[in-house]
Design an enzyme around this catalytic site. Structure first.
Site, PDB file in Angstrom:
ATOM      1  N   ASN A  38       1.007 -11.255  36.770  1.00  0.00           N
ATOM      2  CA  ASN A  38      -0.381 -11.623  37.010  1.00  0.00           C
ATOM      3  C   ASN A  38      -1.120 -10.590  37.854  1.00  0.00           C
ATOM      4  OD1 ASN A  38      -0.302 -13.960  35.487  1.00  0.00           O
ATOM      5  ND2 ASN A  38       0.448 -15.201  37.182  1.00  0.00           N
ATOM      6  N   ARG A  77       7.083 -15.243  47.223  1.00  0.00           N
ATOM      7  CA  ARG A  77       7.121 -15.513  45.786  1.00  0.00           C
ATOM      8  C   ARG A  77       6.915 -14.221  45.000  1.00  0.00           C
ATOM      9  NH1 ARG A  77       5.975 -20.125  42.591  1.00  0.00           N
ATOM     10  NH2 ARG A  77       5.291 -19.581  40.483  1.00  0.00           N
ATOM     11  N   SER A 132      -1.281 -19.730  43.146  1.00  0.00           N
ATOM     12  CA  SER A 132      -0.047 -20.522  43.074  1.00  0.00           C
ATOM     13  C   SER A 132       1.025 -19.905  42.186  1.00  0.00           C
ATOM     14  CB  SER A 132      -0.356 -21.942  42.584  1.00  0.00           C
ATOM     15  OG  SER A 132      -0.982 -21.897  41.315  1.00  0.00           O
ATOM     16  N   ASP A 133       0.647 -18.878  41.394  1.00  0.00           N
ATOM     17  CA  ASP A 133       1.629 -18.220  40.537  1.00  0.00           C
ATOM     18  C   ASP A 133       1.522 -16.705  40.732  1.00  0.00           C
ATOM     19  OD1 ASP A 133       3.669 -17.929  38.713  1.00  0.00           O
ATOM     20  OD2 ASP A 133       2.394 -18.142  36.947  1.00  0.00           O
ATOM     21  N   LEU A 134       1.643 -16.280  41.976  1.00  0.00           N
ATOM     22  CA  LEU A 134       1.523 -14.859  42.298  1.00  0.00           C
ATOM     23  C   LEU A 134       2.818 -14.146  41.918  1.00  0.00           C
ATOM     24  CD1 LEU A 134      -0.327 -12.723  43.554  1.00  0.00           C
ATOM     25  CD2 LEU A 134       0.743 -13.207  45.763  1.00  0.00           C
TER      26      LEU A 134
END
Length: 239
Positions: A171, A204, A165-167
């Protein structure tokens, strides 16, 4: 009530007391174990645990974000151990290990329940001798082959229906010696059915590259993105 859960591949029965002490410590700033720390919503501690666990570790407390997090910073409504953020992240990382997707090893977790709420901590294996892509790309450029490998790594994740969800490029880590890529920060990530979300997930990541190109002047171009997509597309959907 306090609940602990351990990864028996790294934490033997005799080591559980040692790991509990780590999970219960709030401040390692003066500890001989401290390798470093990072500050976001809270402090993440990087700890020297190699002699005990055969791997260095990362200790993270769970904090809320956003406006609500300013009011209630680290307490969550308790709806069963398996529904806690720490347990869900731990179990997802176990699956990634089984699937040979390069991500942190889950070592242990702690859930402290009080009334209808809980607080949580997780201990992960540290991926030593790496830096995130935003750091690397400020000084150096990746080859098309390396972007190809990143694309294949993300496709591998998507083939297992894992929605990160936070690509973003912070990260994704790259090994300083071997150039291997790793994915980190799987809090609030999940296995999700369907296909529609995958393109949004890639978009994203692309936005994060361009954001840091503008903010940090990283080495990145549309040609690089096309190389990443080529790697993503060449890995078969059943791999």
């Amino acid at each position: 009530m306090t609940y602990y859960h351990f990864n028996s591949d790294f934490v033997s029965d005799s080591q559980q007391s040692f790991v509990k002490d780590l999970l219960n410590c709030k401040d390692f700033s003066q500890s001989d174990r401290l390798l470093g720390s990072s500050t976001g919503r809270g402090i993440t501690w990087f700890l020297d645990t190699k002699s005990e666990l055969s791997i260095n570790s990362v200790l993270r407390h769970y904090y809320r974000g956003g406006l609500f997090g300013k009011l209630i910073k680290d307490s969550y409504l308790f709806n069963g151990i398996k529904n806690t953020r720490a347990y869900q992240e731990f179990k997802l990382l176990e699956k990634l290990t089984q699937w040979n997707i390069p991500a942190p090893y889950p070592l242990a977790l702690k859930i402290h329940r009080f009334l209808c709420f809980y607080q949580a901590d997780i201990l992960l294996g540290r991926i030593d001798n790496t830096q995130d892509l935003s750091q690397f790309l400020q000084a150096s450029a990746l080859t098309d082959g390396q972007y190809h490998a990143i694309g294949q790594l993300i496709r591998q994740l998507h083939n297992h229906q894992v929605h990160h969800s936070d690509l973003n490029i912070h990260n994704i880590l790259i090994g300083k010696n071997d150039g291997k890529f790793w994915l980190i920060d799987f809090d609030k990530c999940k296995i999700q059915s369907g296909e529609d979300w995958k393109q949004a997930n890639l978009s994203r990541l692309k936005r994060s590259f361009y954001k840091e190109k503008e903010r940090l002047n990283i080495h990145f171009s549309e040609k690089n993105w096309e190389a990443l997509l080529a790697g993503y597309k060449t890995l078969a959907s059943n791999e």
